[in-house]
Write a protein that holds these residues in place. Structure first.
Motif, mmCIF file in Angstrom:
data_model
loop_
_atom_site.group_PDB
_atom_site.id
_atom_site.type_symbol
_atom_site.label_atom_id
_atom_site.label_comp_id
_atom_site.label_asym_id
_atom_site.label_seq_id
_atom_site.Cartn_x
_atom_site.Cartn_y
_atom_site.Cartn_z
ATOM 1 N N UNK A 144 50.211 10.213 87.217
ATOM 2 C CA UNK A 144 51.049 10.171 86.024
ATOM 3 C C UNK A 144 50.238 10.116 84.741
ATOM 4 N N UNK A 145 50.990 10.071 83.634
ATOM 5 C CA UNK A 145 50.332 9.940 82.340
ATOM 6 C C UNK A 145 49.543 8.624 82.301
ATOM 7 N N UNK A 146 48.496 8.596 81.507
ATOM 8 C CA UNK A 146 47.614 7.430 81.433
ATOM 9 C C UNK A 146 47.785 6.739 80.083
ATOM 10 N N UNK A 147 47.932 5.422 80.122
ATOM 11 C CA UNK A 147 48.061 4.644 78.894
ATOM 12 C C UNK A 147 46.689 4.544 78.221
ATOM 13 N N UNK A 148 46.627 4.922 76.945
ATOM 14 C CA UNK A 148 45.382 4.810 76.195
ATOM 15 C C UNK A 148 45.330 3.530 75.372
ATOM 16 N N UNK A 149 46.443 3.190 74.734
ATOM 17 C CA UNK A 149 46.497 1.927 73.985
ATOM 18 C C UNK A 149 47.941 1.547 73.721
ATOM 19 N N UNK A 150 48.146 0.269 73.427
ATOM 20 C CA UNK A 150 49.465 -0.244 73.051
ATOM 21 C C UNK A 150 49.451 -0.436 71.542
ATOM 22 N N UNK A 151 50.330 0.280 70.854
ATOM 23 C CA UNK A 151 50.367 0.208 69.387
ATOM 24 C C UNK A 151 51.114 -1.044 68.945
ATOM 25 N N UNK A 152 52.285 -1.266 69.534
ATOM 26 C CA UNK A 152 53.035 -2.503 69.317
ATOM 27 C C UNK A 152 53.975 -2.674 70.499
ATOM 28 N N UNK A 176 56.944 -1.772 71.268
ATOM 29 C CA UNK A 176 57.777 -0.679 71.773
ATOM 30 C C UNK A 176 57.143 0.704 71.624
ATOM 31 N N UNK A 177 55.877 0.766 71.293
ATOM 32 C CA UNK A 177 55.204 2.053 71.095
ATOM 33 C C UNK A 177 53.836 2.029 71.759
ATOM 34 N N UNK A 178 53.553 3.056 72.536
ATOM 35 C CA UNK A 178 52.259 3.171 73.212
ATOM 36 C C UNK A 178 51.693 4.564 72.973
ATOM 37 N N UNK A 179 50.444 4.720 73.310
ATOM 38 C CA UNK A 179 49.788 6.027 73.233
ATOM 39 C C UNK A 179 49.341 6.406 74.632
ATOM 40 N N UNK A 180 49.628 7.651 75.038
ATOM 41 C CA UNK A 180 49.292 8.102 76.403
ATOM 42 C C UNK A 180 48.578 9.441 76.355
ATOM 43 N N UNK A 181 47.919 9.756 77.463
ATOM 44 C CA UNK A 181 47.384 11.098 77.685
ATOM 45 C C UNK A 181 48.281 11.775 78.717
ATOM 46 N N UNK A 182 48.800 12.939 78.372
ATOM 47 C CA UNK A 182 49.764 13.616 79.220
ATOM 48 C C UNK A 182 49.184 14.113 80.528
ATOM 49 N N UNK A 183 50.067 14.241 81.529
ATOM 50 C CA UNK A 183 49.653 14.735 82.844
ATOM 51 C C UNK A 183 50.200 16.119 83.140
ATOM 52 N N UNK A 184 50.925 16.709 82.167
ATOM 53 C CA UNK A 184 51.398 18.072 82.360
ATOM 54 C C UNK A 184 52.832 18.196 82.803
ATOM 55 N N UNK A 185 53.487 17.096 83.086
ATOM 56 C CA UNK A 185 54.885 17.205 83.506
ATOM 57 C C UNK A 185 55.837 17.118 82.322
ATOM 58 N N UNK A 186 55.796 16.039 81.560
ATOM 59 C CA UNK A 186 56.625 15.926 80.349
ATOM 60 C C UNK A 186 55.748 16.063 79.114
ATOM 61 N N UNK A 195 52.010 9.767 71.119
ATOM 62 C CA UNK A 195 52.653 8.474 70.985
ATOM 63 C C UNK A 195 53.991 8.496 71.702
ATOM 64 N N UNK A 196 54.299 7.415 72.382
ATOM 65 C CA UNK A 196 55.553 7.292 73.135
ATOM 66 C C UNK A 196 56.339 6.115 72.579
ATOM 67 N N UNK A 197 57.573 6.376 72.194
ATOM 68 C CA UNK A 197 58.489 5.313 71.742
ATOM 69 C C UNK A 197 59.414 4.979 72.908
ATOM 70 N N UNK A 198 59.389 3.730 73.353
ATOM 71 C CA UNK A 198 60.226 3.315 74.470
ATOM 72 C C UNK A 198 61.688 3.349 74.053
ATOM 73 N N UNK A 225 61.204 12.962 68.385
ATOM 74 C CA UNK A 225 61.901 12.729 67.125
ATOM 75 C C UNK A 225 61.169 13.420 65.984
ATOM 76 N N UNK A 226 61.618 13.176 64.796
ATOM 77 C CA UNK A 226 61.044 13.848 63.615
ATOM 78 C C UNK A 226 59.621 13.409 63.352
ATOM 79 N N UNK A 227 59.183 12.327 63.987
ATOM 80 C CA UNK A 227 57.815 11.840 63.802
ATOM 81 C C UNK A 227 56.906 12.273 64.950
ATOM 82 N N UNK A 228 57.402 13.225 65.733
ATOM 83 C CA UNK A 228 56.649 13.780 66.875
ATOM 84 C C UNK A 228 56.320 12.736 67.937
ATOM 85 N N UNK A 229 57.101 11.687 68.002
ATOM 86 C CA UNK A 229 56.938 10.720 69.078
ATOM 87 C C UNK A 229 57.766 11.174 70.280
ATOM 88 N N UNK A 230 57.246 10.937 71.466
ATOM 89 C CA UNK A 230 58.007 11.212 72.679
ATOM 90 C C UNK A 230 58.914 10.023 72.967
#
Length: 271
Positions: free
Chosen positions: A81-89, A91-101, A109-112, A152-157
């Protein structure tokens, strides 16, 4: 003389008779008459045996069906799966994609979805970030799932996230009192689950519900002067944090995303 010979001959005959009887009695079987032939028992007709119910016999296994049921899913051949790079706060994390989503190798950046944690500097914000880091430590793999709107409009997943232990992180943060539930349609796939988790946290006074008693926000000036700032995120946009914005924004008295901590109509203007 002749009379003597006859007498001796009769005596010899009398002596041989017992010997013949003795010999006869030794050769004839005692249990079966010598005059009756031996016969074998007549064969009995064969009776078909009743079929056994092997399932009722101890120590036996039931017959194998022609199509055996599947006892476990086939081995998972999908890539990690995608790999967590860091936790921003919280409800928001940063990941490296695995090619599925998220595209493979893309840092995003991923917004929960369906939750909101306190803003940086607000009550319980550090505890929320620490809990998210505990659930999603950097370097770990995650399983992610999208809803109707992917970004969203901020390019967060905008995603639902499960960690390596299979914990549904969005629900877990709401259930432990580290996040509030927040709904931004049409992304509502797990709303019943997450809102129920938050209700339980409220009822048990867990997390921020105990640590952060409600306070009255300072009243905004009657006629606030509009500074030369860009507009803040509008109502209906999935919840935005100050970390998503380049600087202070004008939110006015409504402040739908709770970016204004001092009630002056300007969001994200304090550290």
């Amino acid at each position: 003389m002749l009379g003597l010979l006859v007498a001796f001959g009769g005596l010899g005959a009398l002596r041989e008779e017992p010997d013949r009887k003795s010999a006869t009695s030794e050769t004839a079987p005692s249990s079966v008459p010598a005059t009756e032939p031996l016969t074998s028992a007549a064969p009995q007709p064969s009776v078909p045996s009743e079929p056994r119910d092997v399932t009722s016999q101890p120590g036996t296994s039931p017959p194998t069906p022609s199509t055996p049921p599947t006892t476990k899913p086939p081995p998972d051949t999908t890539p990690p799966g995608a790999v967590v790079l860091r936790v921003i706060d919280g409800d928001t994390i940063q990941v490296r994609g695995d090619g599925r989503i998220v595209p493979k190798g893309t840092v995003a950046r991923v917004r929960l979805l369906e939750i909101d944690t306190p803003e940086r500097g607000a009550c319980f914000a550090d505890a929320a970030t620490a809990r998210t880091t505990e659930l999603l430590p950097p370097g770990s793999s995650v399983r992610i799932q999208r809803d109707a709107e992917l970004t969203d409009r901020y390019d967060r997943y905008l995603l639902y996230v499960w960690n390596e232990q299979g914990t549904f992180v969005n629900e877990a943060l709401a259930g432990s009192g580290h996040a509030e539930d927040v709904l931004f349609p049409p992304n509502d796939k797990y709303w019943p689950v997450i809102s129920q988790a938050e209700d339980t946290a409220r009822q048990t006074v867990a997390g921020l519900w105990a640590a952060c008693p409600e306070t009255t926000k300072p009243s905004a000036p009657d006629t606030p002067t509009r500074p030369d700032l860009p507009d803040g995120p509008p109502v209906g946009v999935p919840d935005v944090d100050c970390s998503d914005l380049p600087g202070p924004v004008w939110v006015g008295p409504e402040d739908p995303h709770r970016l204004d901590r001092d009630g002056d109509g300007i969001g994200c203007d304090t550290n």
